[in-house]
Structures are given as structure tokens and as C-alpha cells.
Motif scaffolding. Structure first.
Motif, PDB file in Angstrom:
ATOM      1  N   THR A 126       0.807  -1.218   0.000  1.00  0.00           N
ATOM      2  CA  THR A 126       0.000   0.000   0.000  1.00  0.00           C
ATOM      3  C   THR A 126       0.841   1.269   0.000  1.00  0.00           C
ATOM      4  OG1 THR A 126      -0.086   0.036   2.425  1.00  0.00           O
ATOM      5  CG2 THR A 126      -1.826  -1.194   1.262  1.00  0.00           C
ATOM      6  N   GLY A 127       2.152   1.120   0.059  1.00  0.00           N
ATOM      7  CA  GLY A 127       3.026   2.282   0.160  1.00  0.00           C
ATOM      8  C   GLY A 127       3.394   2.629   1.580  1.00  0.00           C
ATOM      9  N   GLU A 128       2.633   2.087   2.541  1.00  0.00           N
ATOM     10  CA  GLU A 128       2.953   2.283   3.954  1.00  0.00           C
ATOM     11  C   GLU A 128       3.293   0.933   4.567  1.00  0.00           C
ATOM     12  OE1 GLU A 128       1.078   4.167   8.087  1.00  0.00           O
ATOM     13  OE2 GLU A 128      -0.216   3.745   6.378  1.00  0.00           O
ATOM     14  N   ARG A 129       4.449   0.848   5.197  1.00  0.00           N
ATOM     15  CA  ARG A 129       4.873  -0.425   5.772  1.00  0.00           C
ATOM     16  C   ARG A 129       3.992  -0.774   6.966  1.00  0.00           C
ATOM     17  NH1 ARG A 129      10.201  -2.552   8.553  1.00  0.00           N
ATOM     18  NH2 ARG A 129      10.484  -4.513   7.418  1.00  0.00           N
ATOM     19  N   GLU A 130       3.549  -2.029   7.010  1.00  0.00           N
ATOM     20  CA  GLU A 130       2.670  -2.468   8.086  1.00  0.00           C
ATOM     21  C   GLU A 130       3.230  -3.711   8.757  1.00  0.00           C
ATOM     22  OE1 GLU A 130      -1.835  -1.219   7.443  1.00  0.00           O
ATOM     23  OE2 GLU A 130      -1.214  -2.814   6.070  1.00  0.00           O
ATOM     24  N   LEU A 131       2.806  -3.893   9.993  1.00  0.00           N
ATOM     25  CA  LEU A 131       3.106  -5.091  10.757  1.00  0.00           C
ATOM     26  C   LEU A 131       1.797  -5.839  10.958  1.00  0.00           C
ATOM     27  CD1 LEU A 131       5.123  -6.788  12.464  1.00  0.00           C
ATOM     28  CD2 LEU A 131       4.547  -5.308  14.409  1.00  0.00           C
ATOM     29  N   VAL A 132       1.755  -7.092  10.518  1.00  0.00           N
ATOM     30  CA  VAL A 132       0.561  -7.918  10.688  1.00  0.00           C
ATOM     31  C   VAL A 132       0.929  -9.102  11.580  1.00  0.00           C
ATOM     32  CG1 VAL A 132      -0.569  -7.258   8.544  1.00  0.00           C
ATOM     33  CG2 VAL A 132       1.072  -9.130   8.514  1.00  0.00           C
ATOM     34  N   PHE A 133      -0.024  -9.540  12.393  1.00  0.00           N
ATOM     35  CA  PHE A 133       0.261 -10.630  13.323  1.00  0.00           C
ATOM     36  C   PHE A 133      -1.039 -11.156  13.929  1.00  0.00           C
ATOM     37  CE2 PHE A 133       0.670  -6.530  15.399  1.00  0.00           C
ATOM     38  CZ  PHE A 133      -0.081  -6.642  16.555  1.00  0.00           C
ATOM     39  N   ARG A 134      -0.943 -12.231  14.677  1.00  0.00           N
ATOM     40  CA  ARG A 134      -2.086 -12.790  15.401  1.00  0.00           C
ATOM     41  C   ARG A 134      -2.277 -11.996  16.693  1.00  0.00           C
ATOM     42  NH1 ARG A 134      -1.901 -18.650  18.460  1.00  0.00           N
ATOM     43  NH2 ARG A 134      -3.854 -18.434  19.638  1.00  0.00           N
ATOM     44  N   ASP A 141      -7.129 -13.823  18.619  1.00  0.00           N
ATOM     45  CA  ASP A 141      -6.696 -14.822  17.636  1.00  0.00           C
ATOM     46  C   ASP A 141      -6.899 -14.377  16.190  1.00  0.00           C
ATOM     47  OD1 ASP A 141      -5.858 -16.613  19.605  1.00  0.00           O
ATOM     48  OD2 ASP A 141      -7.854 -17.500  19.763  1.00  0.00           O
ATOM     49  N   GLU A 142      -7.406 -13.177  15.977  1.00  0.00           N
ATOM     50  CA  GLU A 142      -7.589 -12.698  14.612  1.00  0.00           C
ATOM     51  C   GLU A 142      -6.317 -12.021  14.097  1.00  0.00           C
ATOM     52  OE1 GLU A 142     -12.403 -11.864  15.056  1.00  0.00           O
ATOM     53  OE2 GLU A 142     -11.047 -10.209  14.549  1.00  0.00           O
ATOM     54  N   VAL A 143      -6.142 -12.053  12.776  1.00  0.00           N
ATOM     55  CA  VAL A 143      -5.034 -11.354  12.138  1.00  0.00           C
ATOM     56  C   VAL A 143      -5.325  -9.852  12.182  1.00  0.00           C
ATOM     57  CG1 VAL A 143      -3.771 -10.990   9.988  1.00  0.00           C
ATOM     58  CG2 VAL A 143      -4.479 -13.298  10.652  1.00  0.00           C
ATOM     59  N   VAL A 144      -4.368  -9.085  12.704  1.00  0.00           N
ATOM     60  CA  VAL A 144      -4.527  -7.639  12.811  1.00  0.00           C
ATOM     61  C   VAL A 144      -3.360  -6.952  12.112  1.00  0.00           C
ATOM     62  CG1 VAL A 144      -5.840  -7.754  14.964  1.00  0.00           C
ATOM     63  CG2 VAL A 144      -3.337  -7.551  15.052  1.00  0.00           C
ATOM     64  N   ALA A 145      -3.544  -5.665  11.837  1.00  0.00           N
ATOM     65  CA  ALA A 145      -2.506  -4.856  11.199  1.00  0.00           C
ATOM     66  C   ALA A 145      -2.352  -3.545  11.955  1.00  0.00           C
ATOM     67  CB  ALA A 145      -2.859  -4.575   9.744  1.00  0.00           C
ATOM     68  N   VAL A 146      -1.095  -3.073  12.050  1.00  0.00           N
ATOM     69  CA  VAL A 146      -0.780  -1.753  12.596  1.00  0.00           C
ATOM     70  C   VAL A 146       0.310  -1.144  11.714  1.00  0.00           C
ATOM     71  CG1 VAL A 146      -1.386  -2.253  15.005  1.00  0.00           C
ATOM     72  CG2 VAL A 146       0.923  -2.744  14.185  1.00  0.00           C
ATOM     73  N   PRO A 147       0.417   0.174  11.682  1.00  0.00           N
ATOM     74  CA  PRO A 147       1.555   0.772  10.981  1.00  0.00           C
ATOM     75  C   PRO A 147       2.855   0.308  11.626  1.00  0.00           C
ATOM     76  CG  PRO A 147      -0.134   2.406  11.426  1.00  0.00           C
ATOM     77  CD  PRO A 147      -0.525   1.180  12.190  1.00  0.00           C
ATOM     78  N   ALA A 148       3.835  -0.042  10.817  1.00  0.00           N
ATOM     79  CA  ALA A 148       5.093  -0.570  11.345  1.00  0.00           C
ATOM     80  C   ALA A 148       5.804   0.433  12.241  1.00  0.00           C
ATOM     81  CB  ALA A 148       6.009  -0.993  10.200  1.00  0.00           C
ATOM     82  N   ALA A 166       0.790  -8.625  23.487  1.00  0.00           N
ATOM     83  CA  ALA A 166      -0.330  -9.446  23.018  1.00  0.00           C
ATOM     84  C   ALA A 166      -0.269  -9.699  21.515  1.00  0.00           C
ATOM     85  CB  ALA A 166      -1.674  -8.794  23.394  1.00  0.00           C
ATOM     86  N   GLY A 167       0.875 -10.211  21.054  1.00  0.00           N
ATOM     87  CA  GLY A 167       1.026 -10.513  19.640  1.00  0.00           C
ATOM     88  C   GLY A 167       1.859 -11.762  19.403  1.00  0.00           C
ATOM     89  N   LEU A 168       1.638 -12.401  18.266  1.00  0.00           N
ATOM     90  CA  LEU A 168       2.345 -13.631  17.899  1.00  0.00           C
ATOM     91  C   LEU A 168       2.354 -13.746  16.381  1.00  0.00           C
ATOM     92  CD1 LEU A 168       3.599 -16.306  19.119  1.00  0.00           C
ATOM     93  CD2 LEU A 168       1.335 -17.322  18.813  1.00  0.00           C
ATOM     94  N   ALA A 169       3.335 -14.465  15.844  1.00  0.00           N
ATOM     95  CA  ALA A 169       3.401 -14.802  14.411  1.00  0.00           C
ATOM     96  C   ALA A 169       3.368 -13.545  13.538  1.00  0.00           C
ATOM     97  CB  ALA A 169       2.259 -15.752  14.029  1.00  0.00           C
ATOM     98  N   PRO A 170       4.361 -12.672  13.651  1.00  0.00           N
ATOM     99  CA  PRO A 170       4.337 -11.410  12.900  1.00  0.00           C
ATOM    100  C   PRO A 170       4.918 -11.532  11.493  1.00  0.00           C
ATOM    101  CG  PRO A 170       6.250 -11.460  14.307  1.00  0.00           C
ATOM    102  CD  PRO A 170       5.515 -12.744  14.571  1.00  0.00           C
ATOM    103  N   ALA A 171       4.580 -10.573  10.675  1.00  0.00           N
ATOM    104  CA  ALA A 171       5.180 -10.410   9.340  1.00  0.00           C
ATOM    105  C   ALA A 171       5.120  -8.933   8.970  1.00  0.00           C
ATOM    106  CB  ALA A 171       4.446 -11.253   8.310  1.00  0.00           C
ATOM    107  N   TYR A 172       6.152  -8.485   8.257  1.00  0.00           N
ATOM    108  CA  TYR A 172       6.177  -7.106   7.764  1.00  0.00           C
ATOM    109  C   TYR A 172       5.726  -7.086   6.308  1.00  0.00           C
ATOM    110  CZ  TYR A 172       8.603  -5.303  11.871  1.00  0.00           C
ATOM    111  OH  TYR A 172       8.920  -4.914  13.163  1.00  0.00           O
ATOM    112  N   LEU A 173       4.915  -6.101   5.984  1.00  0.00           N
ATOM    113  CA  LEU A 173       4.447  -5.906   4.614  1.00  0.00           C
ATOM    114  C   LEU A 173       4.868  -4.537   4.119  1.00  0.00           C
ATOM    115  CD1 LEU A 173       0.796  -7.244   4.989  1.00  0.00           C
ATOM    116  CD2 LEU A 173       2.806  -8.508   4.226  1.00  0.00           C
ATOM    117  N   GLY A 174       5.308  -4.475   2.856  1.00  0.00           N
ATOM    118  CA  GLY A 174       5.680  -3.180   2.283  1.00  0.00           C
ATOM    119  C   GLY A 174       7.100  -2.792   2.535  1.00  0.00           C
TER     120      GLY A 174
END
Length: 342
Positions: free
Chosen positions: A55-63, A72-79, A334-342
Motif C-alpha cells: 500500500t506504500g505504507e509499511r505495516e506489521l501484521v500478526f495474530r 486470535d484474529e489477524v490484525v494490522a498496525v503501521p510498522a 499481546a502478539g504472535l506470528a508477525p510479518a512485515y508488509l511493504g
């Protein structure tokens, strides 16, 4: 006072008390709802739309592990604002990873007698593209940097890497044609330059190369030892490179492996430390993280690692430099299984 005014006063009092009681109930319900959403001192979560596309903005997604309706849901925050309000996708995963507009979600399917599991490949809107049965308890997963391959590991028996009484099953699937190698133990294992066979071989913790879709690294355990192996999908082979490497994670530039290493002399229940291996020199460097780690770290850059450690909600995300300098820092709770996008 005659009877009619008395009845009127009584009726007004009942209505007032009823209003106060209803207001108290509504206030308590509202506070309870806020507590579910915000966890009072914990991360705030709101429903929304999560995308795995660039999306042009780097994000951190995780459980998300914060208590409430979005646990237990996948969430996103700005990195760059990892403690900001989390946007929840509504998709629940036990393990999760994403890259190049694809996600891999290991899910539980709750049955009347027992739970079963499946590996679900997601598109950039987190819609299901394809799924595979998973034959055990989910533990690790990865998407290749190209998005062309996904991998996952489950415990067929046991539920921890800490002992010797566990068995794993690791699979790699191609997202272009959905072909799956459902057990990497069938690959040819080359150990110390020679073909090797044993009944106790286990494979887990795949990490993919960015420059070659055919190349990956993983852990092989056999004979009471663990090894970093280099995998070749086309040749269906695994070649040992270095001993005492578990849950490897390849750096974006392909030159280093982060991993958990068993350190002699430490207690059996706290035996792993986070290390980095230089693939060019095979030099090992201990990171500044001194606590027990049982995770497959991810690289937030070529010089920084992100990983989970136990916390009040189940797990928190921490970061540490890869070169042994600095100190470990909390990224978000309160996070697990992260990945960076962008």
C-alpha cells in the motif's frame, strides 16, 4: 394524603429507580464492551479491512492475543506505530505469515469430538484461495518472498521441541498450481557430503530465499542433533550446513540466518538463545537477548530481528539487533506470528 397521590408518588419512585438500575446496567455493559476492545491497559482493537497487498505504507501484521472479541484474529498496525490501534481482519489463525500479497493461516477446525487443523492460503484480501489438511498441531509457517511458495510445520506427536519425544511433518505448496510436497522427510538428505537415512529424521522451520524460488533453509533433527539444511525443491534434496540450528530465518539480503541455539550448561527448560549465523563465514553471533526463545524470528530489516516471548496475554513481540549489540526492546504486547508488509 389520600390514596391517589400516594400511588402517584410510588409510581414515580419505581420509575426513577428502574431508570437508575437500567442506566447502571447499560454503563456496566458499555464498560465491559470497552474492556473487551481495549483490554484496559492493553492494546486497543477495532474491526476493519486488512490488506496483504503493498500500500506504500509499511505495516506489521500478526495474530492478536488481546482478550476480547478479536482475540486470535489477524490484525494490522503501521510498522512505525506498533502500539497504535489494531485493525482486525476477522480471520482467525493459530499461526500466520504473509509476503507478496499471499498469506498462510494455520487454523483449528473445532469438531464435536476433537479438533482438526488445516493450512489455508489467503489472497491479499485474506480470502481463502486453497486449503490443505494439516495432520497435527500447527507450530511454524512461512510464505516465500515471491509469494510462490508456502510452507508449514505441525506436531504429529508431542507439542514441544524441548524434548526428544516429538515428531513433526513439514509441507511446501506451490501457490501457482497448488502442487504440494506434504512431507519433506521424503527428500534426499545429504549429511556430511553423503546420502543419509534414519528412522528418526524430523524436518521443521522452513525459511525461503528471496532470489531463488527453488531454494530454502530448514532444520533437520536426527541422532540427537539438529542441523541447518539447505533445501532444493526441484531436486527434492536437503543438505546439512551447520550443527545446532533450530527454526532458521533467512535475512532479506540472504547472507545471514537467525535461529535458536541450544546452549550447553543452561537448564533444560530454558536452553535456547537467539543467535545469528553468517552464511559466508559460518561465524555465530549471540544476540543481546538473554531469555529463553522458542520462536522462528522474522527480520524487520537486514540488521534487526522481531520475535515472540511469553507475556501476560500469551505472548509479546520484542526486537533486538542482529549483530549482538544493543538490548532487547518491547515492540508491542499481546502478539504472535508477525510479518512485515511493504
Amino acid at each position: 394524603m389520600n390514596r391517589a397521590p400516594r400511588l402517584l408518588i410510588l409510581l414515580v419512585a419505581v420509575l426513577l429507580l428502574g431508570g437508575v438500575g437500567a442506566g447502571a446496567v447499560l454503563y456496566a455493559a458499555d464498560r465491559s464492551g470497552q474492556k473487551d476492545q481495549e483490554q484496559v491497559g492493553g492494546p486497543a482493537v477495532r474491526p476493519g479491512q486488512v490488506s496483504l497487498a503493498a500500500t506504500g505504507e509499511r505495516e506489521l501484521v500478526f495474530r492478536n492475543l488481546a482478550w476480547g472479541p478479536h482475540r486470535d484474529e489477524v490484525v494490522a498496525v503501521p510498522a512505525d506505530r506498533p502500539d497504535g490501534v489494531r485493525t482486525s481482519s476477522g480471520v482467525k489463525c493459530l499461526r500466520f505469515h504473509a509476503a507478496a500479497g499471499h498469506g498462510i493461516c494455520l487454523q483449528a477446525v473445532h469438531g464435536p469430538l476433537e479438533d482438526t487443523y488445516r493450512a489455508v492460503v489467503l489472497d491479499d484480501r485474506l480470502h481463502e484461495l486453497h486449503s490443505y489438511p494439516a495432520v497435527g498441531i500447527p507450530t511454524r509457517d512461512r510464505v516465500s518472498p515471491s509469494g510462490h511458495h508456502v510452507a508449514w510445520t505441525v506436531f504429529v506427536s508431542g507439542d514441544s521441541y524441548g524434548g526428544s519425544d516429538f515428531s513433526t511433518r513439514t509441507a511446501i505448496a506451490d501457490t501457482r498450481d497448488w502442487h504440494v510436497d506434504d512431507n519433506l522427510e521424503t527428500y534426499t538428505l545429504i549429511k556430511d557430503g553423503h546420502p543419509y537415512q534414519a528412522h528418526d529424521v524430523n524436518v521443521w522451520g522452513v525459511t525461503f530465499a528471496a532470489t531463488d524460488d527453488n531454494l530454502f533453509y530448514a532444520t533437520v533433527a536426527t541422532g540427537g542433533h539438529t542441523y541447518l539444511v539447505k533445501g532444493d525443491i526441484a531436486a527434492r534434496s536437503l543438505t546439512t550446513l551447520h550443527e545446532n540450528v533450530e527454526c532458521p530465518s533467512l535475512s532479506p539480503d540472504g547472507t545471514k540466518i537467525a535461529y535458536k541455539r541450544r546452549v550447553p550448561g543452561l537448564p533444560s527448560d530454558a536452553q535456547w538463545r537467539l543467535y545469528v549465523l553468517d552464511l559466508r563465514t559460518m561465524k555465530e553471533t549471540a544476540t543481546a537477548e538473554q531469555r529463553q526463545i522458542d520462536d522462528q524470528a522474522v527480520w524487520s530489516s537486514d540488521s534487526t530481528l522481531l520475535y515472540a516471548l511469553p507475556g501476560d496475554f500469551g505472548a509479546d513481540l520484542w526486537t533486538v539487533p542482529a549483530d549482538g549489540t544493543g538490548s532487547a526492546q518491547l515492540v508491542t504486547k499481546a502478539g504472535l506470528a508477525p510479518a512485515y508488509l511493504g
